[in-house]
Structures are given as structure tokens and as C-alpha cells.
Design an enzyme around this catalytic site. Structure first.
Site, PDB file in Angstrom:
ATOM      1  N   THR A  71      10.175  -7.473 -11.544  1.00  0.00           N
ATOM      2  CA  THR A  71      10.784  -8.711 -11.055  1.00  0.00           C
ATOM      3  C   THR A  71       9.749  -9.569 -10.346  1.00  0.00           C
ATOM      4  O   THR A  71       9.610 -10.775 -10.623  1.00  0.00           O
ATOM      5  CB  THR A  71      11.935  -8.367 -10.074  1.00  0.00           C
ATOM      6  OG1 THR A  71      12.932  -7.637 -10.793  1.00  0.00           O
ATOM      7  CG2 THR A  71      12.531  -9.611  -9.440  1.00  0.00           C
ATOM      8  N   GLN A 176      10.387  -3.974 -21.314  1.00  0.00           N
ATOM      9  CA  GLN A 176      11.066  -3.010 -22.194  1.00  0.00           C
ATOM     10  C   GLN A 176      10.208  -2.562 -23.381  1.00  0.00           C
ATOM     11  O   GLN A 176      10.559  -1.591 -24.043  1.00  0.00           O
ATOM     12  CB  GLN A 176      12.381  -3.601 -22.719  1.00  0.00           C
ATOM     13  CG  GLN A 176      13.441  -3.761 -21.641  1.00  0.00           C
ATOM     14  CD  GLN A 176      13.985  -2.434 -21.103  1.00  0.00           C
ATOM     15  OE1 GLN A 176      13.865  -1.384 -21.740  1.00  0.00           O
ATOM     16  NE2 GLN A 176      14.585  -2.478 -19.926  1.00  0.00           N
ATOM     17  N   HIS A 198       8.538   1.926 -13.462  1.00  0.00           N
ATOM     18  CA  HIS A 198       9.649   2.886 -13.542  1.00  0.00           C
ATOM     19  C   HIS A 198      10.355   2.903 -14.889  1.00  0.00           C
ATOM     20  O   HIS A 198      11.239   3.715 -15.117  1.00  0.00           O
ATOM     21  CB  HIS A 198      10.641   2.665 -12.380  1.00  0.00           C
ATOM     22  CG  HIS A 198      11.524   1.463 -12.500  1.00  0.00           C
ATOM     23  ND1 HIS A 198      12.837   1.575 -12.902  1.00  0.00           N
ATOM     24  CD2 HIS A 198      11.311   0.149 -12.272  1.00  0.00           C
ATOM     25  CE1 HIS A 198      13.399   0.362 -12.890  1.00  0.00           C
ATOM     26  NE2 HIS A 198      12.489  -0.516 -12.516  1.00  0.00           N
ATOM     27  N   CYS A 311      25.700  -5.214 -12.350  1.00  0.00           N
ATOM     28  CA  CYS A 311      26.847  -4.622 -11.697  1.00  0.00           C
ATOM     29  C   CYS A 311      26.826  -5.111 -10.260  1.00  0.00           C
ATOM     30  O   CYS A 311      25.859  -4.891  -9.549  1.00  0.00           O
ATOM     31  CB  CYS A 311      26.682  -3.115 -11.741  1.00  0.00           C
ATOM     32  SG  CYS A 311      27.981  -2.237 -10.931  1.00  0.00           S
TER      33      CYS A 311
HETATM   34  N1  PLP Z   1      12.612  -7.376 -17.073  1.00  0.00           N
HETATM   35  C1  PLP Z   1      13.318  -6.563 -17.881  1.00  0.00           C
HETATM   36  C2  PLP Z   1      13.444  -6.888 -19.325  1.00  0.00           C
HETATM   37  C3  PLP Z   1      13.929  -5.420 -17.345  1.00  0.00           C
HETATM   38  O1  PLP Z   1      14.642  -4.630 -18.151  1.00  0.00           O
HETATM   39  C4  PLP Z   1      13.776  -5.152 -15.975  1.00  0.00           C
HETATM   40  C5  PLP Z   1      14.436  -3.980 -15.351  1.00  0.00           C
HETATM   41  O2  PLP Z   1      15.648  -3.926 -15.239  1.00  0.00           O
HETATM   42  C6  PLP Z   1      13.018  -6.018 -15.185  1.00  0.00           C
HETATM   43  C7  PLP Z   1      12.440  -7.119 -15.782  1.00  0.00           C
HETATM   44  C8  PLP Z   1      12.827  -5.812 -13.722  1.00  0.00           C
HETATM   45  O3  PLP Z   1      11.895  -4.810 -13.442  1.00  0.00           O
HETATM   46  P1  PLP Z   1      11.916  -4.132 -11.979  1.00  0.00           P
HETATM   47  O4  PLP Z   1      13.097  -3.216 -11.966  1.00  0.00           O
HETATM   48  O5  PLP Z   1      10.615  -3.388 -11.881  1.00  0.00           O
HETATM   49  O6  PLP Z   1      12.026  -5.212 -10.999  1.00  0.00           O
END
Ligand code: PLP
Length: 365
Positions: A71, A176, A198, A311
Site C-alpha cells: 500500500t 499479485q 507478505h 470487509c
Molecule cells: N495491491 C494488491 C493487488 C494487493 O492484493 C494488496 C494486498 O492486499 C496490496 C496492493 C496491498 O499490499 P499490503 O498488504 O502490503 O499493503
């Protein structure tokens, strides 16, 4: 009853190699910015990790910044490029992750106009719409590599071609597809790429951003000058070491066709039927079966899955991705995502499929 975890797109179990690397790194308490022996040892761990991750991306060492999450990487890319830029429009695919879409209000406060690019019924970006929106005032286009809910792989090469022709930069959320599809930053041709530890067997709370050399980005967090002044704050040495160890761990193939085929025979309607989807993500609906009821029942039956949607306060909101694809609210409330881990066996997936079909049957009758 053994539990079967089918939510690897949400997060993955920590790999033993990553856990060990973090335990080892926990001994190195020095501040990587300190010049003494303890500091230099911590710095060495961060440098080694940057080497592993930049190599895995096909990037130069200096093009990879560590951040606190996927994020944060996305927000740094979008807002860091928009700060002080002369072009004033950003285009985003409507099916992007919230970390991209929710940056729009901030960008607007920076004087940027944000336009959404349509997607089709399978979540694939509409290239004609991108072409229609494109202009010489477009600063940046955000297009994810593959969608986290549906698994749809985006036509990133065409997005890059259309954008670069008009001098717009391209940011790609590859959270992803990192280590699940075979690519490097030169293949993608994009200017900025975000990844997250993660999702690949590393720890939570660590991400990275690839920034192609020469890309004019400004920092959002100022301070001690870490990460080449692009992201201040003493580095998360343990997390970074765990991230690199997960990336360096030997690859394992994903096996998901067992689940996809088995579910399809039992009345499951897959959302993405083209070849352009991630093998690890099986998304679809049992028409007439509400996803929330299904997920609660599945949890009781030992299967952890997801709707893929956000959620909030304990209840699932209709997925913005499915709504963008043109699904009705009822259809969107039926969306289920099963995301498979790299080492899960066919036997485990067959067992999961039986439990899933039984749960759907119980809710239908
Ligand atoms: N972008 C995508 C496509 C994701 O699937 C996720 C995770 O849910 C994120 C960004 C966010 O990553 P993070 O959980 O490390 O903030």
C-alpha cells in the site's frame, strides 16, 4: 478435521527461511545509518536484501526502495510523482486495489484530475477507453499487473505503449504477480512497480517500490534521508531480511487446475474464463449463494477462503471490482475467491473442492 487455507491472495504463511532470516537479523541491533561496526552489520543486511530483490525484478540496486507495505509503495508512487508535476491528470484502472483508488482524493487535493479507465466483464482494462482518455496532459497511468480479486492479467504492454507514446509514466501494482508470473521490469516496460513481502512468504509490513532511474519522484516522508531520501525512517531490518529470504527461497509450482475444474463441474460459475488469469486465483459464484453465508459455513467446515472484497465492521461490502465489471449488487454479493498456495497438493485441493461443493449444496437446498 484438517484446515485448508485458500486465501493466499490475502496473505501467505511465513516461509521457514524467512522466519530464520528474521531471527538471525534480530541479533543485529545496529542502526543501518550508523558508521560503527554494529551499524555497518545492519546496513549489510539491508544491502544484501536490496541486492536479492533488485535482481529478482531485473532492476538496478539503486532503483529499489523499501517501504512499509505494498500500500505504501503505491501511495508513494502515485503521490510522489504527482507532487510538483506540471501535467495534471492521472488515469487509474477502475479495478485497481483500494490502495490505488483511495489515493485519488489526495491527488485531487494536489490539483490532479483523476479519471477511471473502464474494465470489461472479466475485469480486463478497456484499451479503447484508455486511448480515449489519453492526452498530453496525462502524467501517470496506474494499471495493476493482475487483479487481486479475479486474477485477471491486464494488457500491461499495450497500456505502456499507449501511455509512453504520449509521454505519460506507468505505475504497475505487481503485488499479485511478483514471483507467481515470470516477468522483470524491462519486460513490463513500466516506470514504477510495487510489491509486498507478505504475499510471497515474507513478513507483513514490508514492501518495495521499483522506480526506474531518472523518474522524477518526490518523497512523502522526510526525515533522516534513508532510502536515498525517498522514504525516511530507520529501516525495518528484520522485515527486510525476511522479505529477501522469502524471495531467495526455491520456487514451487502452483497447482490450481484441480480446484478450478472440480468446482466448475459442481455448478460454480468462474468469473474469468480466458487464459489471461493467474493460476493461483479461482474466482466465481454459485448463483443463488450469498458469499458471506458461504464463507462462514466454509470456515466451520475447515476451509479459509474470501470474497476478495473489502470487509468492514464484520460484514462484506459488494466488491468494487465486480461492480466495475458490470455485475449487479446481488451478483457481486455472491463473489468467492479461492487462492491457492504454491505447495498445496492436488489431494488437498480435491478435498477442498468437495467441502466447497457440499457447503454450496447445503445453502442452496
Ligand atoms: N495491491 C494488491 C493487488 C494487493 O492484493 C494488496 C494486498 O492486499 C496490496 C496492493 C496491498 O499490499 P499490503 O498488504 O502490503 O499493503
Amino acid at each position: 478435521m484438517t484446515r485448508i487455507y485458500l486465501d493466499h491472495a490475502a496473505t501467505t504463511p511465513l516461509l521457514p527461511a524467512a522466519r530464520q532470516a528474521m531471527i538471525d537479523a534480530s541479533v543485529e541491533f545496529g542502526n543501518p545509518s550508523s558508521l560503527h561496526e554494529e551499524g555497518r552489520r545492519a546496513r549489510q543486511l539491508v544491502d544484501e536484501a536490496r541486492e536479492v530483490i533488485s535482481r529478482s525484478l531485473g532492476a538496478d540496486f539503486a532503483e529499489v526502495l523499501f517501504t512499509g507495505s505494498g500500500t505504501e509503495s503505491a501511495v508513494l508512487a502515485l503521490a510522489g510523482i504527482s507532487l510538483e508535476a506540471s501535467r495534471k491528470r492521472v488515469l487509474m484502472c477502475a479495478a485497481e486495489h483500494h490502495c490505488v483508488l483511495e489515493t485519488a482524493p489526495l491527488l485531487r487535493r494536489l490539483g490532479i484530475q483523476v479519471d477511471l479507465i473502464r474494465v470489461d466483464r472479466q475485469g480486463r482494462l478497456d484499451l479503447d477507453h484508455l486511448g480515449a482518455l489519453m492526452g498530453d496532459d496525462v502524467l501517470l497511468v496506474a494499471c495493476m499487473h493482475a487483479n487481486n480479486e479475479l486474477g485477471t492479467i491486464q494488457p500491461i504492454h499495450e497500456v505502456v505503449r499507449i501511455s509512453h507514446e504520449r509521454g505519460a509514466l506507468v505505475f504497475c501494482d505487481a503485488v499479485q504477480t511478483y514471483l507467481s508470473l515470470d516477468w522483470n521490469v524491462d519486460d513490463l516496460g513500466v516506470d514504477l512497480v510495487s510489491i509486498s513481502a507478505h504475499k510471497v512468504g515474507g513478513p507483513k509490513g514490508v514492501g518495495a517500490l521499483y522506480v526506474r532511474a531518472g523518474t522524477p519522484m518526490k518523497p512523502l516522508i522526510a526525515g533522516g534521508g534513508q532510502e536515498r531520501e525517498m522514504r525516511a525512517g530507520t529501516e525495518n531490518v528484520m522485515g527486510i531480511a525476511g522479505f529477501a529470504a522469502a524471495v531467495a527461497a526455491p520456487p514451487v509450482d502452483r497447482r490450481t487446475n484441480a480446484l478450478y475444474e472440480h468446482l466448475k463441474r459442481g455448478g460454480f460459475v468462474p468469473s474469468v474464463t480466458t487464459a489471461g488469469r493467474l493460476a493461483g486465483i479461482v474466482h466465481g459464484r454459485f448463483p443463488g449463494v450469498n458469499a458471506e453465508s458461504m464463507l462462514i459455513l466454509l470456515d466451520r467446515m475447515g476451509v479459509s477462503a474470501s470474497s476478495g472484497a473489502a470487509c468492514s465492521s464484520g460484514s462484506i461490502e459488494p466488491s468494487h471490482v465486480l461492480l466495475a465489471c458490470g455485475y449487479s449488487e446481488t451478483e457481486a454479493s455472491e463473489g468467492l475467491r479461492f487462492s491457492v498456495g504454491k505447495s498445496q497438493t492436488d489431494a488437498e485441493l480435491n478435498e477442498a473442492a468437495q467441502r466447497i461443493l457440499e457447503a454450496a449444496n447445503r445453502l442452496l437446498h
